[in-house]
Design an enzyme around this catalytic site. Structure first.
Site, PDB file in Angstrom:
ATOM      1  N   LYS A 148      23.116 -22.201 -14.604  1.00 23.21           N
ATOM      2  CA  LYS A 148      22.910 -21.853 -16.012  1.00 23.21           C
ATOM      3  C   LYS A 148      21.402 -21.711 -16.222  1.00 23.21           C
ATOM      4  CE  LYS A 148      23.908 -23.778 -20.552  1.00 23.21           C
ATOM      5  NZ  LYS A 148      22.493 -23.935 -20.874  1.00 23.21           N
ATOM      6  N   ARG A 180      20.896 -11.935 -28.095  1.00 21.73           N
ATOM      7  CA  ARG A 180      22.194 -12.426 -28.550  1.00 21.73           C
ATOM      8  C   ARG A 180      22.218 -12.583 -30.071  1.00 21.73           C
ATOM      9  NH1 ARG A 180      23.861 -17.780 -29.702  1.00 21.73           N
ATOM     10  NH2 ARG A 180      26.103 -18.004 -29.523  1.00 21.73           N
ATOM     11  N   GLU A 219      28.421 -21.278 -11.404  1.00 18.14           N
ATOM     12  CA  GLU A 219      27.127 -20.580 -11.306  1.00 18.14           C
ATOM     13  C   GLU A 219      26.032 -21.359 -12.021  1.00 18.14           C
ATOM     14  OE1 GLU A 219      28.804 -16.801 -12.386  1.00 18.14           O
ATOM     15  OE2 GLU A 219      28.439 -17.108 -14.505  1.00 18.14           O
ATOM     16  N   GLU A 222      20.636 -13.155 -18.540  1.00 20.55           N
ATOM     17  CA  GLU A 222      19.618 -14.056 -19.045  1.00 20.55           C
ATOM     18  C   GLU A 222      18.249 -13.545 -18.614  1.00 20.55           C
ATOM     19  OE1 GLU A 222      21.006 -16.786 -20.545  1.00 20.55           O
ATOM     20  OE2 GLU A 222      19.369 -18.235 -20.723  1.00 20.55           O
ATOM     21  N   LEU A 272      29.341 -21.326 -25.319  1.00 21.92           N
ATOM     22  CA  LEU A 272      30.279 -22.075 -24.494  1.00 21.92           C
ATOM     23  C   LEU A 272      30.405 -23.505 -24.977  1.00 21.92           C
ATOM     24  CD1 LEU A 272      29.306 -21.167 -20.813  1.00 21.92           C
ATOM     25  CD2 LEU A 272      31.170 -20.275 -22.176  1.00 21.92           C
ATOM     26  N   SER A 291       0.836  -1.209   0.000  1.00 20.29           N
ATOM     27  CA  SER A 291       0.000   0.000   0.000  1.00 20.29           C
ATOM     28  C   SER A 291       0.873   1.262   0.000  1.00 20.29           C
ATOM     29  CB  SER A 291      -0.950  -0.009   1.198  1.00 20.29           C
ATOM     30  OG  SER A 291      -0.196  -0.143   2.382  1.00 20.29           O
ATOM     31  N   LYS A 331      26.072 -29.619 -18.701  1.00 26.37           N
ATOM     32  CA  LYS A 331      24.634 -29.731 -19.004  1.00 26.37           C
ATOM     33  C   LYS A 331      24.029 -30.890 -18.212  1.00 26.37           C
ATOM     34  CE  LYS A 331      22.899 -27.670 -22.031  1.00 26.37           C
ATOM     35  NZ  LYS A 331      22.950 -27.673 -23.483  1.00 26.37           N
TER      36      LYS A 331
END
Ligand code: NMN
EC number: 6.5.1.2
Length: 323
Positions: free
Chosen positions: A112, A133, A110, A167, A81, A32, A306
């Site tokens: 992804k 990109r 970090e 990202e 990468l 508020s 991955k």
């Protein structure tokens, strides 16, 4: 002029509250209070339209729809990468780096994020351009759409000139709500948050993007105008400038620490409020990065691990790298 001072004060407060709410996830005032200050700012700006500036919190949405996106050439290419898929390949990647440097070094691990890689240009602290990109060399100018992301500051806390990379993504909650709404209207559903984020950023009418509740993490700088000596130092500086960085980033001294980080997030990823499809590993120090250099396609000093299940579903590699 009294109005001008009050307008400036309101903008500063609203930006701070938005930062606490959208970036830190820790609001310090009730909604508020925020809503009341925003109403006051809107009223003052309506009475004094000459005092409206593009970085005002009232100016995130509302630009006219575009006919097409303009092409943008990146100052520094946004490279992709290389990948590693298992423990053996991670150990080999680390061993190759340490052999090449002739000593051990510090790494940064970090998350992804599974969204769309973007570049944001700030001049004297003002957001002047946001781009996709694209093919890594030429992307599209999607500034209007990126401005609708509430975690993205339209103005930095200092008047820096910097190009940051990150990202844009759709939080799981926004994705579920969007698909529930679409199901109710018998519209086609998005396959996953990444597709939904991509579709949302491709809108020529930014009011549609605004309705999709996207978010953002920045994960690096393009040309190093901040004079940081390492990736982790650059990330601290970006956070100090008011940009949304990810708190799960971790420095690792050994391959065992890297493997522990990966094991942890392989287990915990389903509890995150956003999707990740792997872990990015980088050599932290910029002088080490320079020494390691690049292959024809990607940097030698960074790679992407991955997750196994995601690899089956992913057809196009769009991991983006920034130093
Ligand atoms: O569209 P905006 O202005 O970001 O607001 C959306 C909602 O988020 C509103 O309900 C607003 O009250 C809330 N909000 C709260 C804070 C806060 O500090 N409590 C900050 C930003 C937005």
């Amino acid at each position: 002029m009294i109005e001008q001072a009050r307008i400036e004060e309101l903008r500063q407060k609203l930006n701070q509250y938005s930062y606490e709410y959208y970036v830190q996830d820790q609001p310090t005032v009730p909604d508020s209070t925020y809503d009341q200050l925003l109403r006051e700012l809107t009223e003052l700006e309506t009475a004094h339209p000459e005092l409206i500036t593009p970085d005002s919190p009232t100016q995130r949405v509302g630009a006219a729809a575009l006919d097409a996106f303009e092409k943008v050439t990146h100052d520094l290419p946004m490279l992709s990468l290389g990948n590693v898929f298992d423990e053996t390949e991670i150990r080999e990647w680390v061993a190759r780096i340490e052999r090449s440097l002739g000593r051990s070094t510090t790494y940064v691990a970090e998350l992804k994020f599974d969204g769309l890689a973007i570049s944001l240009k700030y001049e004297d602290g003002q957001l002047v351009r946001g781009a996709t990109r694209g093919d890594g060399t030429v992307g599209e100018n999607i500034t209007q759409n990126l401005r609708t992301i509430k975690a993205l500051p339209l103005r930095l806390r200092r008047n820096e000139t910097v190009e940051v990379r990150g990202e844009a993504y759709m939080p799981k909650q926004s994705f579920e709500r969007l698909n529930a709404d679409r199901a109710a209207r018998e519209e086609a559903l998005f396959a996953n948050p990444r597709n939904a984020a991509a579709g949302s950023l491709r809108q020529l009418d930014s009011s549609i993007t605004a309705s999709r509740n996207l978010s953002l993490f920045v994960y690096g700088v393009g040309v190093n105008t901040l004079s940081a000596r390492s990736h982790s130092e650059a990330m601290l500086q970006l956070a100090e400038l008011g940009l949304p960085t990810n708190k799960e980033m971790q420095t690792c001294e050994t391959v065992e620490e890297i493997l522990a980080y990966i094991a942890h997030w392989t287990m915990e990823r389903s509890n995150l409020p956003y999707e990740i499809d792997g872990i990015v590993l980088k050599v932290d120090r910029y002088d080490d990065q320079e020494e390691l250099g690049f292959t024809a396609k990607s940097p030698r000093f960074a790679t992407a691990y991955k997750f196994a299940a995601e690899e089956v579903m992913t057809t196009v590699e769009e991991v983006d790298f920034s130093v």
